[in-house]
Design a protein around this motif. Structure first.
Motif, mmCIF file in Angstrom:
data_model
loop_
_atom_site.group_PDB
_atom_site.id
_atom_site.type_symbol
_atom_site.label_atom_id
_atom_site.label_comp_id
_atom_site.label_asym_id
_atom_site.label_seq_id
_atom_site.Cartn_x
_atom_site.Cartn_y
_atom_site.Cartn_z
ATOM 1 N N ALA A 203 0.813 -1.219 0.000
ATOM 2 C CA ALA A 203 0.000 0.000 0.000
ATOM 3 C C ALA A 203 0.851 1.276 0.000
ATOM 4 N N ASP A 204 2.044 1.215 0.600
ATOM 5 C CA ASP A 204 2.906 2.400 0.666
ATOM 6 C C ASP A 204 3.730 2.613 -0.605
ATOM 7 N N GLY A 205 3.544 1.753 -1.606
ATOM 8 C CA GLY A 205 4.266 1.889 -2.870
ATOM 9 C C GLY A 205 5.548 1.084 -2.947
ATOM 10 N N SER A 206 6.000 0.542 -1.841
ATOM 11 C CA SER A 206 7.190 -0.307 -1.857
ATOM 12 C C SER A 206 6.785 -1.717 -2.310
ATOM 13 N N TYR A 207 7.768 -2.577 -2.480
ATOM 14 C CA TYR A 207 7.512 -3.932 -2.970
ATOM 15 C C TYR A 207 8.000 -4.966 -1.971
ATOM 16 N N GLN A 208 7.395 -6.135 -2.042
ATOM 17 C CA GLN A 208 7.753 -7.262 -1.171
ATOM 18 C C GLN A 208 8.013 -8.474 -2.055
ATOM 19 N N ILE A 209 9.159 -9.109 -1.865
ATOM 20 C CA ILE A 209 9.471 -10.372 -2.522
ATOM 21 C C ILE A 209 9.303 -11.471 -1.487
ATOM 22 N N ILE A 210 8.568 -12.507 -1.833
ATOM 23 C CA ILE A 210 8.422 -13.684 -0.981
ATOM 24 C C ILE A 210 9.049 -14.855 -1.726
ATOM 25 N N ASP A 211 9.958 -15.549 -1.067
ATOM 26 C CA ASP A 211 10.599 -16.708 -1.666
ATOM 27 C C ASP A 211 10.273 -17.927 -0.812
ATOM 28 N N TYR A 212 9.609 -18.896 -1.407
ATOM 29 C CA TYR A 212 9.195 -20.107 -0.691
ATOM 30 C C TYR A 212 10.373 -21.054 -0.567
ATOM 31 N N LYS A 213 10.555 -21.618 0.598
ATOM 32 C CA LYS A 213 11.621 -22.585 0.853
ATOM 33 C C LYS A 213 11.019 -23.838 1.476
ATOM 34 N N SER A 214 11.482 -24.992 1.011
ATOM 35 C CA SER A 214 10.963 -26.258 1.525
ATOM 36 C C SER A 214 11.951 -26.970 2.437
ATOM 37 N N ASP A 215 12.997 -26.279 2.847
ATOM 38 C CA ASP A 215 14.018 -26.859 3.722
ATOM 39 C C ASP A 215 13.428 -27.253 5.075
ATOM 40 N N SER A 216 13.971 -28.294 5.661
ATOM 41 C CA SER A 216 13.569 -28.689 7.018
ATOM 42 C C SER A 216 14.216 -27.796 8.064
ATOM 43 N N GLN A 217 15.411 -27.306 7.755
ATOM 44 C CA GLN A 217 16.148 -26.427 8.661
ATOM 45 C C GLN A 217 16.027 -24.983 8.184
ATOM 46 N N VAL A 218 15.823 -24.068 9.105
ATOM 47 C CA VAL A 218 15.765 -22.644 8.781
ATOM 48 C C VAL A 218 17.191 -22.096 8.789
ATOM 49 N N ASP A 219 17.666 -21.668 7.623
ATOM 50 C CA ASP A 219 19.011 -21.119 7.486
ATOM 51 C C ASP A 219 18.947 -19.912 6.557
ATOM 52 N N VAL A 220 18.750 -18.752 7.137
ATOM 53 C CA VAL A 220 18.596 -17.523 6.361
ATOM 54 C C VAL A 220 19.872 -17.183 5.596
ATOM 55 N N GLU A 221 21.021 -17.383 6.206
ATOM 56 C CA GLU A 221 22.295 -17.021 5.571
ATOM 57 C C GLU A 221 22.528 -17.788 4.276
ATOM 58 N N LYS A 222 21.998 -18.970 4.179
ATOM 59 C CA LYS A 222 22.126 -19.786 2.971
ATOM 60 C C LYS A 222 21.529 -19.070 1.759
ATOM 61 N N TYR A 223 20.548 -18.210 1.989
ATOM 62 C CA TYR A 223 19.810 -17.563 0.904
ATOM 63 C C TYR A 223 20.018 -16.052 0.808
ATOM 64 N N ARG A 224 20.849 -15.492 1.653
ATOM 65 C CA ARG A 224 21.022 -14.034 1.677
ATOM 66 C C ARG A 224 21.500 -13.489 0.327
ATOM 67 N N ARG A 225 22.506 -14.090 -0.261
ATOM 68 C CA ARG A 225 23.041 -13.588 -1.536
ATOM 69 C C ARG A 225 22.014 -13.754 -2.667
ATOM 70 N N GLN A 226 21.264 -14.846 -2.628
ATOM 71 C CA GLN A 226 20.216 -15.053 -3.626
ATOM 72 C C GLN A 226 19.185 -13.933 -3.535
ATOM 73 N N GLN A 227 18.773 -13.597 -2.332
ATOM 74 C CA GLN A 227 17.768 -12.549 -2.151
ATOM 75 C C GLN A 227 18.311 -11.190 -2.561
ATOM 76 N N ASP A 228 19.590 -10.939 -2.329
ATOM 77 C CA ASP A 228 20.201 -9.689 -2.789
ATOM 78 C C ASP A 228 20.139 -9.590 -4.310
ATOM 79 N N CYS A 229 20.392 -10.707 -4.998
ATOM 80 C CA CYS A 229 20.285 -10.721 -6.470
ATOM 81 C C CYS A 229 18.856 -10.476 -6.912
ATOM 82 N N TYR A 230 17.900 -11.097 -6.240
ATOM 83 C CA TYR A 230 16.485 -10.887 -6.573
ATOM 84 C C TYR A 230 16.106 -9.419 -6.393
#
Length: 71
Positions: free
Chosen positions: A14-41
């Motif tokens: 609503a504020d004009g900004s955007y949100q990217i949601i990336d679905y992950k099916s991993d059993s373990q939550v590891d944000v650092e594993k995906y940080r660089r991928q999200q930066d590219c996105y």
């Protein structure tokens, strides 16, 4: 480094900004594993949408644990 992948969901908030949601099916939550991928996105989405990178937030949704985590 070569990255392959696709943005699962992107929407404008609503504020004009955007949100990217990336679905992950991993059993373990590891944000650092995906940080660089999200930066590219974020960079790719900013170029496609013609907005600054800081107007785009990224969140991972770990489906097995039902956790949304900001990146």
């Amino acid at each position: 480094t070569l990255w392959t992948g696709s943005i699962d969901l992107i929407y404008q908030k609503a504020d004009g900004s955007y949100q990217i949601i990336d679905y992950k099916s991993d059993s373990q939550v590891d944000v650092e594993k995906y940080r660089r991928q999200q930066d590219c996105y974020r960079v790719a989405a900013a170029k496609m949408l013609g907005v600054p990178k800081d107007k785009i937030d990224c969140k991972l949704w770990f489906m097995k644990t039902n956790q949304f985590i900001s990146v």
